[in-house]
Design a protein around this motif. Structure first.
Motif, PDB file in Angstrom:
ATOM      1  N   ILE A 296       0.813  -1.215   0.000  1.00 32.68           N
ATOM      2  CA  ILE A 296       0.000   0.000   0.000  1.00 32.68           C
ATOM      3  C   ILE A 296       0.851   1.272   0.000  1.00 32.68           C
ATOM      4  N   ASP A 297       2.007   1.225   0.646  1.00 37.03           N
ATOM      5  CA  ASP A 297       2.874   2.406   0.652  1.00 37.03           C
ATOM      6  C   ASP A 297       3.290   2.792  -0.766  1.00 37.03           C
ATOM      7  N   GLN A 298       3.454   1.787  -1.625  1.00 37.27           N
ATOM      8  CA  GLN A 298       3.861   2.075  -3.007  1.00 37.27           C
ATOM      9  C   GLN A 298       2.672   2.283  -3.940  1.00 37.27           C
ATOM     10  N   ASP A 299       1.543   1.563  -3.671  1.00 33.15           N
ATOM     11  CA  ASP A 299       0.519   1.547  -4.731  1.00 33.15           C
ATOM     12  C   ASP A 299      -0.677   2.481  -4.499  1.00 33.15           C
ATOM     13  N   TYR A 300      -0.851   3.018  -3.295  1.00 35.77           N
ATOM     14  CA  TYR A 300      -1.989   3.914  -3.062  1.00 35.77           C
ATOM     15  C   TYR A 300      -1.501   5.359  -2.933  1.00 35.77           C
ATOM     16  N   HIS A 301      -2.395   6.305  -3.152  1.00 40.47           N
ATOM     17  CA  HIS A 301      -1.999   7.719  -3.242  1.00 40.47           C
ATOM     18  C   HIS A 301      -3.174   8.549  -2.710  1.00 40.47           C
ATOM     19  N   TRP A 302      -2.964   9.251  -1.618  1.00 40.72           N
ATOM     20  CA  TRP A 302      -4.102   9.949  -1.002  1.00 40.72           C
ATOM     21  C   TRP A 302      -4.594  11.086  -1.905  1.00 40.72           C
ATOM     22  N   HIS A 303      -5.842  11.466  -1.731  1.00 38.91           N
ATOM     23  CA  HIS A 303      -6.432  12.533  -2.544  1.00 38.91           C
ATOM     24  C   HIS A 303      -7.717  13.037  -1.899  1.00 38.91           C
ATOM     25  N   ILE A 304      -8.169  14.171  -2.375  1.00 40.74           N
ATOM     26  CA  ILE A 304      -9.447  14.741  -1.917  1.00 40.74           C
ATOM     27  C   ILE A 304     -10.394  14.756  -3.119  1.00 40.74           C
ATOM     28  N   GLU A 305     -11.624  14.318  -2.913  1.00 42.10           N
ATOM     29  CA  GLU A 305     -12.642  14.368  -3.975  1.00 42.10           C
ATOM     30  C   GLU A 305     -13.706  15.390  -3.569  1.00 42.10           C
ATOM     31  N   ILE A 306     -13.988  16.320  -4.463  1.00 38.71           N
ATOM     32  CA  ILE A 306     -15.018  17.335  -4.190  1.00 38.71           C
ATOM     33  C   ILE A 306     -16.166  17.123  -5.172  1.00 38.71           C
ATOM     34  N   MET A 307     -17.380  17.020  -4.630  1.00 34.51           N
ATOM     35  CA  MET A 307     -18.540  16.730  -5.467  1.00 34.51           C
ATOM     36  C   MET A 307     -19.613  17.795  -5.318  1.00 34.51           C
ATOM     37  N   PRO A 308     -19.643  18.774  -6.227  1.00 35.64           N
ATOM     38  CA  PRO A 308     -20.743  19.741  -6.187  1.00 35.64           C
ATOM     39  C   PRO A 308     -22.053  19.000  -6.442  1.00 35.64           C
ATOM     40  N   ARG A 309     -23.105  19.411  -5.757  1.00 37.17           N
ATOM     41  CA  ARG A 309     -24.384  18.692  -5.868  1.00 37.17           C
ATOM     42  C   ARG A 309     -25.335  19.483  -6.756  1.00 37.17           C
ATOM     43  N   LEU A 310     -25.106  19.346  -8.057  1.00 39.08           N
ATOM     44  CA  LEU A 310     -25.891  20.102  -9.029  1.00 39.08           C
ATOM     45  C   LEU A 310     -26.837  19.213  -9.812  1.00 39.08           C
ATOM     46  N   THR A 311     -26.649  17.905  -9.711  1.00 40.38           N
ATOM     47  CA  THR A 311     -27.553  16.958 -10.368  1.00 40.38           C
ATOM     48  C   THR A 311     -28.039  15.965  -9.317  1.00 40.38           C
ATOM     49  N   ARG A 312     -29.095  15.215  -9.652  1.00 40.56           N
ATOM     50  CA  ARG A 312     -29.641  14.232  -8.711  1.00 40.56           C
ATOM     51  C   ARG A 312     -29.252  12.827  -9.135  1.00 40.56           C
ATOM     52  N   VAL A 313     -29.003  11.995  -8.156  1.00 42.45           N
ATOM     53  CA  VAL A 313     -28.781  10.577  -8.429  1.00 42.45           C
ATOM     54  C   VAL A 313     -30.153   9.903  -8.413  1.00 42.45           C
ATOM     55  N   ALA A 314     -30.474   9.143  -9.469  1.00 43.82           N
ATOM     56  CA  ALA A 314     -31.834   8.577  -9.572  1.00 43.82           C
ATOM     57  C   ALA A 314     -31.784   7.070  -9.844  1.00 43.82           C
ATOM     58  N   GLY A 315     -32.879   6.530 -10.308  1.00 37.10           N
ATOM     59  CA  GLY A 315     -33.073   5.079 -10.397  1.00 37.10           C
ATOM     60  C   GLY A 315     -31.980   4.333 -11.139  1.00 37.10           C
ATOM     61  N   PHE A 316     -31.581   4.851 -12.278  1.00 41.41           N
ATOM     62  CA  PHE A 316     -30.583   4.139 -13.069  1.00 41.41           C
ATOM     63  C   PHE A 316     -29.263   4.017 -12.306  1.00 41.41           C
ATOM     64  N   GLU A 317     -28.866   5.093 -11.637  1.00 40.26           N
ATOM     65  CA  GLU A 317     -27.633   5.065 -10.846  1.00 40.26           C
ATOM     66  C   GLU A 317     -27.747   4.045  -9.718  1.00 40.26           C
ATOM     67  N   TRP A 318     -28.873   4.067  -8.989  1.00 36.55           N
ATOM     68  CA  TRP A 318     -29.049   3.127  -7.878  1.00 36.55           C
ATOM     69  C   TRP A 318     -29.030   1.693  -8.372  1.00 36.55           C
ATOM     70  N   GLY A 319     -29.606   1.481  -9.549  1.00 33.85           N
ATOM     71  CA  GLY A 319     -29.736   0.122 -10.048  1.00 33.85           C
ATOM     72  C   GLY A 319     -28.478  -0.438 -10.688  1.00 33.85           C
TER      73      GLY A 319
END
Ligand SMILES: [Zn+2]
Ligand SMILES: [Zn+2]
Ligand SMILES: [Zn+2]
Length: 341
Positions: A296-319
């Protein structure tokens, strides 16, 4: 023609469907305000209205749980997981369960009533970073815990609630979260083939192509990911390889603070203060265990993910686990590059 794109790390597909496209500048300004704001217990002088402080940045001559602080951490008033007790792992037939042991803390990022982290100074954000590191290092001492997820909910839609005071949360869990395990597994698999970190390769490619590059300063870069889930999703990564956020050199915390502020300010200015979530993905606690986390010390790399909430997650995404994004990450990156802050 819509396009299917695959995330190279976890193999998740997204559909970039720009058919009913809006222009990038038309995404902002639609946030639902939510119900009226509640009186704030997080401002300086209201210390008695929160649970006792677990951590603070304050001058030595100021009393704990009193005014004078610059940043405080308190337990959540509605904790999802609790510090006391044993895990008591059980199986009930094919079902596994255990007690909700962990920690759930609130990082009050400023003593002023400021709603968006974008409006804090670089220095103040660097103190928030120091706080995250100190709290993760402290929670690692608890042998029952495996992971700490740091996250932020800004705005009503993003789960920010009715108190508009900039804060983030930290939840320590006794199991590794599925999302994190998917990234670890994907990064590990890539490393086995290439003997290189997939994130380092991705950084190299993004810096060369610049198609999805928002900014590159002070040892960090911000990009929109190739297989973006949401319009204006942003990842912030350190250019220097490191799997562990807590190993971030103190001299780089101000630089990271500056990068976070710049990105959040671009979102705020360009998209009319959208609701957003951010999460910090760092390595899990690497305790000696046969066959686990060897590379893991060699293969993983920390990061920050930012997700603006401008769209909705709906049925197709859940499914399906597919996400549908109505804007290309290239158009989003170009737009954010050009927002002056
Ligand atoms: Zn406040
Ligand atoms: Zn790397
Ligand atoms: Zn991640």
């Amino acid at each position: 023609m819509p396009e299917l794109r695959k995330d190279p790390i976890i193999g998740r597909w997204v559909i970039i469907a720009t058919e009913r496209a809006k222009r990038p500048d038309q995404f902002g300004g639609q946030a639902e305000e939510g119900p009226a704001e509640k009186p704030c217990p997080f401002c300086e002088g209201k210390e008695s209205e929160t649970p006792k402080e677990i951590y603070s940045i304050r001058p030595k001559n100021t009393p704990k749980n009193g005014p004078g602080w610059e940043l405080r951490v308190v337990s959540s008033v509605a904790p999802l997981l609790m510090v006391e007790g044993d895990l008591d792992r059980q199986g009930q037939g094919l079902y596994d369960l255990m007690n909700g042991v962990g920690a759930h803390e609130v990082v009050i990022e400023t003593n002023q009533h400021i709603g968006n982290m974008a409006d804090l100074s670089d220095e103040q954000i660097s103190k928030v970073i120091t706080c995250y590191i100190d709290r993760i290092v402290d929670l690692e001492k608890d042998q029952r815990l495996k992971y700490v997820l740091v996250f932020k909910n800004h705005g009503w839609i993003a789960g920010g609630g009715r108190i508009k005071h900039s804060r983030s949360q930290l939840i320590a869990t006794p199991v590794n979260p599925k999302r994190v395990k998917e990234e670890l597994a994907g990064a590990h698999q890539y490393f086995q083939y290439h003997e290189r970190c997939i994130f380092c390769d991705l950084i190299k490619q993004e810096l060369e192509s610049k198609d999805r590059l928002i900014l590159e300063i002070d040892g960090f870069l911000a990009i929109t990911p190739f297989a973006t889930r949401f319009p204006f999703e942003v990842w912030i990564l350190p250019k220097k390889h490191s799997c562990d956020f807590t190993a971030l050199d103190p001299s780089m915390r101000l630089d990271l603070g500056r990068v976070i502020k710049k990105v959040l300010m671009k979102l705020k200015k360009g998209l009319n203060d959208p609701p957003y979530n951010y999460i910090l993905h760092t390595a899990p606690f690497r305790r000696a265990k046969e066959g686990y986390w060897k590379t893991i010390d060699q293969d993983y790399h920390w990061h920050i993910e930012i997700m603006p909430r401008l769209t909705r997650v709906a049925g197709f995404e859940w499914g399906t686990g597919f996400y549908i994004c109505p804007l290309t990450p290239e158009a989003a990156a170009k737009f954010l590059r050009e927002v002056e802050v």
